[in-house]
Design an enzyme around this catalytic site. Structure first.
Site, PDB file in Angstrom:
ATOM      1  N   ASN A  84     -15.379 151.029 112.788  1.00 11.09           N
ATOM      2  CA  ASN A  84     -16.447 150.451 113.612  1.00 11.09           C
ATOM      3  C   ASN A  84     -16.223 150.730 115.097  1.00 11.09           C
ATOM      4  O   ASN A  84     -17.168 151.023 115.831  1.00 11.09           O
ATOM      5  CB  ASN A  84     -16.559 148.942 113.363  1.00 11.09           C
TER       6      ASN A  84
ATOM      7  N   CYS B 110     -21.987 143.381 113.423  1.00 10.59           N
ATOM      8  CA  CYS B 110     -20.641 143.940 113.243  1.00 10.59           C
ATOM      9  C   CYS B 110     -20.023 144.535 114.501  1.00 10.59           C
ATOM     10  O   CYS B 110     -18.978 144.073 114.953  1.00 10.59           O
ATOM     11  CB  CYS B 110     -20.671 144.986 112.134  1.00 10.59           C
TER      12      CYS B 110
ATOM     13  N   PHE C 294     -18.453 149.007 103.976  1.00 13.24           N
ATOM     14  CA  PHE C 294     -18.959 149.889 105.032  1.00 13.24           C
ATOM     15  C   PHE C 294     -20.483 150.020 105.010  1.00 13.24           C
ATOM     16  O   PHE C 294     -21.042 150.858 105.700  1.00 13.24           O
ATOM     17  CB  PHE C 294     -18.327 151.276 104.908  1.00 13.24           C
TER      18      PHE C 294
ATOM     19  N   THR D 267     -17.278 136.365 109.316  1.00 10.52           N
ATOM     20  CA  THR D 267     -16.116 136.334 110.214  1.00 10.52           C
ATOM     21  C   THR D 267     -16.627 136.549 111.636  1.00 10.52           C
ATOM     22  O   THR D 267     -16.409 137.604 112.227  1.00 10.52           O
ATOM     23  CB  THR D 267     -15.077 137.414 109.846  1.00 10.52           C
TER      24      THR D 267
HETATM   25  N1  LIG Z   1     -23.765 142.600 107.687  1.00  8.72           N
HETATM   26  C1  LIG Z   1     -23.229 143.816 107.592  1.00  8.72           C
HETATM   27  O1  LIG Z   1     -23.898 144.823 107.766  1.00  8.72           O
HETATM   28  C2  LIG Z   1     -21.776 143.969 107.254  1.00  8.72           C
HETATM   29  C3  LIG Z   1     -21.276 145.230 106.888  1.00  8.72           C
HETATM   30  C4  LIG Z   1     -19.926 145.361 106.553  1.00  8.72           C
HETATM   31  C5  LIG Z   1     -19.100 144.252 106.614  1.00  8.72           C
HETATM   32  N2  LIG Z   1     -19.592 143.030 107.000  1.00  8.72           N
HETATM   33  C6  LIG Z   1     -18.689 141.880 107.015  1.00  8.72           C
HETATM   34  O2  LIG Z   1     -18.936 141.122 105.834  1.00  8.72           O
HETATM   35  C7  LIG Z   1     -18.749 139.724 106.087  1.00  8.72           C
HETATM   36  C8  LIG Z   1     -20.007 138.960 105.736  1.00  8.72           C
HETATM   37  O3  LIG Z   1     -21.047 139.410 106.585  1.00  8.72           O
HETATM   38  P1  LIG Z   1     -22.574 139.019 106.335  1.00  8.72           P
HETATM   39  O4  LIG Z   1     -23.378 139.741 107.344  1.00  8.72           O
HETATM   40  O5  LIG Z   1     -22.881 139.180 104.887  1.00  8.72           O
HETATM   41  O6  LIG Z   1     -22.513 137.445 106.699  1.00  8.72           O
HETATM   42  P2  LIG Z   1     -23.644 136.328 106.446  1.00  8.72           P
HETATM   43  O7  LIG Z   1     -23.468 135.371 107.549  1.00  8.72           O
HETATM   44  O8  LIG Z   1     -24.961 136.996 106.205  1.00  8.72           O
HETATM   45  O9  LIG Z   1     -23.208 135.655 105.061  1.00  8.72           O
HETATM   46  C9  LIG Z   1     -22.067 134.892 104.887  1.00  8.72           C
HETATM   47  C10 LIG Z   1     -22.381 133.822 103.851  1.00  8.72           C
HETATM   48  O10 LIG Z   1     -21.178 133.166 103.464  1.00  8.72           O
HETATM   49  C11 LIG Z   1     -21.495 131.813 103.164  1.00  8.72           C
HETATM   50  N3  LIG Z   1     -20.257 131.027 103.139  1.00  8.72           N
HETATM   51  C12 LIG Z   1     -19.405 130.727 104.143  1.00  8.72           C
HETATM   52  N4  LIG Z   1     -18.362 130.025 103.692  1.00  8.72           N
HETATM   53  C13 LIG Z   1     -18.523 129.873 102.363  1.00  8.72           C
HETATM   54  C14 LIG Z   1     -17.770 129.244 101.315  1.00  8.72           C
HETATM   55  N5  LIG Z   1     -16.598 128.654 101.566  1.00  8.72           N
HETATM   56  N6  LIG Z   1     -18.266 129.286 100.073  1.00  8.72           N
HETATM   57  C15 LIG Z   1     -19.440 129.892  99.799  1.00  8.72           C
HETATM   58  N7  LIG Z   1     -20.188 130.497 100.733  1.00  8.72           N
HETATM   59  C16 LIG Z   1     -19.737 130.502 102.004  1.00  8.72           C
HETATM   60  C17 LIG Z   1     -22.481 131.452 104.252  1.00  8.72           C
HETATM   61  O11 LIG Z   1     -23.255 130.320 103.890  1.00  8.72           O
HETATM   62  C18 LIG Z   1     -23.321 132.729 104.348  1.00  8.72           C
HETATM   63  O12 LIG Z   1     -24.460 132.674 103.519  1.00  8.72           O
HETATM   64  C19 LIG Z   1     -18.350 139.632 107.567  1.00  8.72           C
HETATM   65  O13 LIG Z   1     -16.955 139.632 107.655  1.00  8.72           O
HETATM   66  C20 LIG Z   1     -18.896 140.915 108.148  1.00  8.72           C
HETATM   67  O14 LIG Z   1     -18.189 141.321 109.296  1.00  8.72           O
HETATM   68  C21 LIG Z   1     -20.902 142.871 107.303  1.00  8.72           C
END
Ligand SMILES: NC(=O)c1ccc[n+]([C@@H]2O[C@H](COP(=O)([O-])OP(=O)(O)OC[C@H]3O[C@@H](n4cnc5c(N)ncnc54)[C@H](O)[C@@H]3O)[C@@H](O)[C@H]2O)c1
Length: 416
Positions: A211, A263, A152, A86
């Site tokens: 956050n 984030c 988280f 997102t």
């Molecule tokens: N990274 C962190 O530390 C963290 C911590 C808490 C929450 N979040 C939240 O979690 C969510 C994901 O973050 P992230 O860092 O893992 O993102 P990321 O970009 O590492 O991974 C997202 C994945 O989703 C895949 N994707 C997108 N659309 C898709 C679909 N329709 N079908 C299948 N796969 C699809 C992408 O190819 C990508 O590999 C975000 O909303 C983020 O804010 C992240």
């Protein structure tokens, strides 16, 4: 229980592997065929301590598989998690929900039997309502409950955080869905992890409020650090002195070059936008985001001031590129605006990072990348510690000094 995890990034892969480790049957799905192919070969697409072993063990046990298509995995699953990205929407800073909405449409088409669709991505208040509306419009017949379950975990300590969370937040008012969520997280219930069950909108807001609060804490101590430098006080001691107060707590009180990562920057701005949309402006968070935004580039002026002259033609060695240690994630890393500003001032930049250089090369192609900290320091007028990797804590500074220019300068942006 059968689980489909849609999105196999930092959150989806860790969550999927941990749910498999709890004994559930998990399929991690991603559209990125390169990522899924790597996982199927047993290679990790990201750096996260312990993740390779956890994934391998659960693949061997037959509880964790990877797929590029979600139809079969969703049809089989009792719980489908949305863990797609997102990011900030280009132009206005709102959360870009394109991937979430697309996932919802695809999931809807594949649903079979009672299914709980769980939003784990960080999403603005009301997104669960929209996900539910999308699913019901695609599949009016679907027997589905949409739940919010924000994540988280922190990169670099993601497995520990997932398995030993400070709390689990579940936003649901559906009794059947709550029972499925209880089953999924049962091993953590047994560990007595606090569970907060609340409304879906409340759960969505808890994630952003958390956050924004942590970003505020970091920004607060960063400004106190600036004042400390002016008045001759030690910000490390101030942080400890206030952090020992249980009402304040010592975490997120490490002064530095400004928060970065995947984030805090995007989530603070998205929350600000939500506040503005609902005519409840969050002025403290607005100020935090503005302060943090200018701080990273200001670090380059700090380096120039330390060198004592303009930086044109000088060489600056940068140690640490990722937004924090123990990750390869370069998203919104303070090193990016810092290095860009150093280049703007005419400096040549050499850099070393233990795992982030592959990602960094794509974003900062003009940097000279080095094999280690000592090579990085060679011929440099200034050495800047930007990310506090453990291995930078015990450098041989006599050796560093010998390879640098005659009047070497060290700028430690992390007080290590
Ligand atoms: N990274 C962190 O530390 C963290 C911590 C808490 C929450 N979040 C939240 O979690 C969510 C994901 O973050 P992230 O860092 O893992 O993102 P990321 O970009 O590492 O991974 C997202 C994945 O989703 C895949 N994707 C997108 N659309 C898709 C679909 N329709 N079908 C299948 N796969 C699809 C992408 O190819 C990508 O590999 C975000 O909303 C983020 O804010 C992240």
């Amino acid at each position: 229980m059968h689980v489909a995890m849609i999105g196999t990034g930092y959150v989806g892969l860790v969550s999927g592997a941990c749910f498999a480790d709890f004994g559930h049957q998990v399929t991690c799905v991603d559209k990125d065929v390169v990522k899924i192919a790597a996982l199927q070969r047993g290679e990790m697409p990201i750096y996260e301590p312990g993740l390779g072993d956890l994934v391998a063990a659960n693949v061997r046990a037959g509880r964790l598989v990877f797929a590029t298509g979600l139809v079969g995995p969703v049809a089989n699953a009792e719980a489908v998690f949305i863990a797609v990205g997102t990011p900030s929407r280009r132009g206005d800073g709102h959360a870009d929900l394109t991937y979430v909405h697309e996932a919802a449409r695809e999931i809807a088409a594949a649903l079979s039997g009672f299914t709980v669709v769980v939003t784990k991505s960080t999403v603005p208040v009301g997104t669960g309502d929209e996900v539910e509306r999308i699913i019901r419009s695609v599949r009016p017949d679907a027997d589905v409950a949409v739940v919010s379950n924000p994540e988280f975990l922190r990169e670099g300590a993601a497995i520990q955080d997932f398995k030993h969370p400070d709390r689990i937040v579940i936003g649901s008012n559906d009794v059947r869905a709550s029972a499925v969520m209880a089953d999924l997280y049962r091993p953590l219930y047994l560990n007595a992890a606090p569970i907060l069950t609340t409304g879906r909108r409340t759960a969505e807001l808890i994630k952003y409020a958390a956050n924004a609060f942590l970003a505020t804490k970091i920004t607060f101590i960063n400004e106190i650090a600036d004042l400390c430098e002016r008045v001759g006080a030690d910000v490390q001691h101030v942080a400890r002195g206030i952090g020992l107060d249980n009402h304040i707590g010592g975490k997120f009180l490490h002064a530095g070059p400004g928060y970065g990562g995947s984030c805090f920057p995007k989530d603070t701005v998205a929350l600000i936008k939500t506040g503005q949309d609902y005519e409840a402006p969050l002025r403290i968070v607005e100020t935090v985001a503005a302060i943090n935004d200018i701080r990273k580039r200001a670090m380059a002026r700090k380096v120039a001031a330390a060198v004592g002259s303009n930086l044109r033609g000088k060489t600056v060695a940068v140690l640490g590129l990722t937004f924090k240690p123990n990750t390869d994630d370069m998203r919104e890393a303070p090193a990016i605006p810092l290095i860009t500003a150093l280049h703007d001032m005419g400096a040549k930049v050499r850099a070393y990072d233990p795992v982030g250089m592959d990602q960094a090369r794509k974003l900062l192609p003009e940097v000279t990348y080095c094999e280690g900290p000592y090579e990085c320091a060679e011929g440099a007028d200034a050495l800047v510690i930007v990310t506090e990797w453990e291995q930078f804590r015990a450098l041989d500074f006599d050796r560093i000094k010998q390879v640098m220019t005659a009047r070497p300068v060290l700028v430690d942006l992390r007080n290590i």
